[in-house]
Design an enzyme around this catalytic site. Structure first.
Site, short mmCIF file in Angstrom:
data_model
loop_
_atom_site.label_atom_id
_atom_site.label_comp_id
_atom_site.label_asym_id
_atom_site.label_seq_id
_atom_site.Cartn_x
_atom_site.Cartn_y
_atom_site.Cartn_z
N MET A 295 1.28 -0.70 0.05
CA MET A 295 -0.28 -0.01 0.14
C MET A 295 0.73 1.32 -0.26
O MET A 295 0.48 1.99 0.22
CB MET A 295 -1.14 0.07 1.17
CG MET A 295 -2.10 -1.43 1.46
SD MET A 295 -3.58 -0.88 2.75
CE MET A 295 -2.66 -1.00 3.59
N HIS B 221 9.22 -3.32 3.23
CA HIS B 221 8.72 -3.55 2.14
C HIS B 221 10.48 -4.00 0.83
O HIS B 221 10.21 -4.36 0.25
CB HIS B 221 8.44 -2.35 1.54
CG HIS B 221 7.05 -1.91 2.03
ND1 HIS B 221 6.97 -1.00 3.08
CD2 HIS B 221 5.91 -2.11 1.99
CE1 HIS B 221 5.98 -1.22 3.29
NE2 HIS B 221 4.57 -1.83 2.88
N GLN C 4 -10.31 -2.63 2.58
CA GLN C 4 -9.68 -3.30 3.47
C GLN C 4 -9.86 -2.41 4.72
O GLN C 4 -9.30 -2.53 6.05
CB GLN C 4 -8.79 -4.00 3.28
CG GLN C 4 -8.04 -2.86 3.19
CD GLN C 4 -6.29 -3.94 2.72
OE1 GLN C 4 -6.24 -4.33 1.74
NE2 GLN C 4 -5.14 -4.01 4.20
N GLN D 89 5.81 -11.24 7.79
CA GLN D 89 5.65 -11.53 9.62
C GLN D 89 4.91 -11.11 9.82
O GLN D 89 5.20 -11.51 11.22
CB GLN D 89 7.27 -12.29 9.93
CG GLN D 89 6.88 -13.19 10.97
CD GLN D 89 7.18 -13.39 11.98
OE1 GLN D 89 8.59 -14.02 11.73
NE2 GLN D 89 7.55 -13.23 13.20
N GLN E 33 -2.88 -11.54 8.07
CA GLN E 33 -2.86 -12.15 6.83
C GLN E 33 -2.60 -12.74 6.00
O GLN E 33 -2.55 -13.12 5.15
CB GLN E 33 -2.12 -10.45 6.35
CG GLN E 33 -2.13 -9.79 5.19
CD GLN E 33 -2.39 -8.71 4.97
OE1 GLN E 33 -2.19 -7.70 4.65
NE2 GLN E 33 -0.50 -8.56 4.63
N VAL F 141 11.22 -6.51 10.28
CA VAL F 141 12.38 -5.58 9.93
C VAL F 141 12.07 -4.36 10.89
O VAL F 141 10.96 -3.91 10.66
CB VAL F 141 12.21 -4.98 8.06
CG1 VAL F 141 13.76 -4.54 8.43
CG2 VAL F 141 12.91 -5.80 7.22
N LEU G 10 8.91 -2.20 12.00
CA LEU G 10 8.64 -1.04 10.95
C LEU G 10 7.25 -0.96 10.05
O LEU G 10 7.07 -2.16 9.88
CB LEU G 10 9.49 -0.91 9.79
CG LEU G 10 11.09 -0.26 9.97
CD1 LEU G 10 12.10 -0.88 8.57
CD2 LEU G 10 11.23 0.78 10.76
N SER G 11 7.12 0.19 10.31
CA SER G 11 5.29 0.55 9.75
C SER G 11 5.34 1.62 9.37
O SER G 11 5.35 2.78 9.99
CB SER G 11 4.27 -0.24 11.14
OG SER G 11 2.82 0.70 11.06
N SER G 12 4.21 1.79 8.35
CA SER G 12 3.95 3.19 7.90
C SER G 12 3.38 4.35 9.01
O SER G 12 3.29 5.20 9.10
CB SER G 12 2.49 3.11 6.75
OG SER G 12 2.25 2.69 7.16
P1 PAJ Z 1 1.79 -2.92 3.58
O1 PAJ Z 1 0.94 -2.63 5.14
O2 PAJ Z 1 2.21 -1.87 2.84
O3 PAJ Z 1 2.63 -4.00 3.55
C1 PAJ Z 1 2.74 -4.38 2.64
C2 PAJ Z 1 3.75 -5.77 2.99
O4 PAJ Z 1 5.22 -5.59 3.50
C3 PAJ Z 1 3.05 -7.10 3.62
O5 PAJ Z 1 3.06 -8.23 3.77
C4 PAJ Z 1 3.54 -7.20 5.15
O6 PAJ Z 1 3.48 -7.70 5.90
C5 PAJ Z 1 5.19 -6.28 5.06
N1 PAJ Z 1 5.38 -5.62 6.20
C6 PAJ Z 1 5.09 -4.46 7.14
N2 PAJ Z 1 6.09 -3.82 7.90
C7 PAJ Z 1 7.23 -4.92 7.62
C8 PAJ Z 1 8.18 -4.92 7.84
N3 PAJ Z 1 8.22 -3.98 9.01
N4 PAJ Z 1 8.94 -6.13 8.08
C9 PAJ Z 1 8.65 -6.69 7.45
N5 PAJ Z 1 8.20 -7.12 5.92
C10 PAJ Z 1 6.58 -6.12 6.48
O7 PAJ Z 1 0.28 -4.96 4.21
C11 PAJ Z 1 -0.69 -4.64 3.14
O8 PAJ Z 1 0.48 -3.73 2.83
C12 PAJ Z 1 -1.61 -4.34 2.20
O9 PAJ Z 1 -2.88 -5.68 3.30
C13 PAJ Z 1 -1.69 -5.11 0.99
C14 PAJ Z 1 -1.25 -7.05 1.26
C15 PAJ Z 1 -1.31 -4.96 -0.03
C16 PAJ Z 1 -3.40 -5.75 0.43
O10 PAJ Z 1 -3.50 -4.52 0.05
#
Ligand code: PAJ
Length: 260
Positions: free
Chosen positions: A24, A31, A55, A140, A145, A168, A176-178
């Site tokens: 996303m 990512h 979602q 993970q 999901q 990560v 890490l998270s948006s």
């Molecule tokens: P999004 O939050 O952008 O995440 C995309 C992918 O990156 C997901 O598989 C998520 O588990 C992974 N991800 C996010 N943060 C992470 C981290 N800190 N370490 C490893 N992987 C990480 O998840 C989604 O988008 C949506 O639900 C999507 C699958 C795209 C469907 O719309």
């Protein structure tokens, strides 16, 4: 790297063994790790960039989702992505769209966010059908999901391999998270209690005591939506969601087994 916005533009670009990374946007090192794995294992790497309205439960959460396509395109290109598929909502959900993937029995995140996994499963199945990848990559970080997608692939006989890669983290342990960009410095400091509590839970588990109880009692004042055990392909994860101010954070640690 080529950016395409329509399915018609995308189709002629698709050839060879394809690795798909659905995202996303608001791309970070989590990512990047998925892009790198897809790059290593496939001839062509397709990343999707789509903030999937289906979602999101609350319209405010959807509106607050960070969007910066230019920055995302740079990250994707640097990470070896060949094609960035960035459709509009109308391209994936045209007028008259009426068909959904229903996901049963999803506890934890599913219970906390009604309809969330229906939206995730539907958009992922659409992306699988559009891109026809040999492998699709998930983190993970969103363990449930990953479980939902693995089950979707098995239950609906989708011909691809789901790869799940480790979470990560920032150097202090926060996943890490948006959504982290929405935390004030004070909230960022509070948020660290989540990975620390999960670590306490993991230690308790290795000593044979109650991982969920140990996590709950170490959250340092953060209120959990849930603390639960999740099974994924023979692996056991300890997962939790908490609210820090207006931001909802999720995280999990591996207790037993390994992810593939
Ligand atoms: P999004 O939050 O952008 O995440 C995309 C992918 O990156 C997901 O598989 C998520 O588990 C992974 N991800 C996010 N943060 C992470 C981290 N800190 N370490 C490893 N992987 C990480 O998840 C989604 O988008 C949506 O639900 C999507 C699958 C795209 C469907 O719309």
């Amino acid at each position: 790297m080529k950016t395409v916005r329509t399915i018609d533009e995308l189709r002629p670009e698709l050839a060879g063994e394809i690795g798909l990374v659905p995202t996303m946007g608001a791309l970070h090192a989590g990512h990047r790790a998925l892009f790198a794995a897809a790059r290593r294992e496939n001839e062509l790497v397709v990343a999707s960039l789509f903030v999937n309205p289906a979602q999101f439960g609350e319209a405010t959460d959807l509106a607050a989702y960070p969007r910066d396509e230019e920055a995302d395109a740079r990250v994707a290109e640097e990470s070896g992505v060949d094609i960035l598929f960035a459709p509009t909502a109308g391209e994936l959900y045209p007028d008259g769209f009426r068909t959904w993937v229903e996901v049963d029995d999803t506890g934890a995140e599913g219970a906390a966010r009604p309809g969330h996994f229906r939206g995730v499963a539907t958009v992922c199945l659409k992306l699988f059908n559009i891109v026809r990848p040999a492998r699709a990559y998930f983190g993970q970080k969103d363990a449930q999901q990953a479980v939902v997608i693995k089950r979707l692939v098995r239950d609906l006989n989708v011909d691809l391999k789901v790869r799940v890669l480790p979470t990560v983290r920032d150097p202090d342990g926060l996943a890490l998270s948006s959504r982290n960009s929405r935390l004030t410095p004070e909230q960022r400091a509070q948020a660290i209690a989540l990975p620390r509590a999960l670590e306490q839970g993991r230690e308790a588990y290795t000593k044979g005591s109650d991982a969920v109880a140990a996590t709950r009692s170490s959250l340092n004042g953060l209120t959990p939506d849930y603390v639960e055990l999740i099974e994924l392909d023979g692996a056991t994860l300890l997962a939790s969601a908490v609210r820090v101010g207006p931001v909802r954070l999720i995280d999990n640690v591996l207790l037993k087994g390994a992810l593939t």
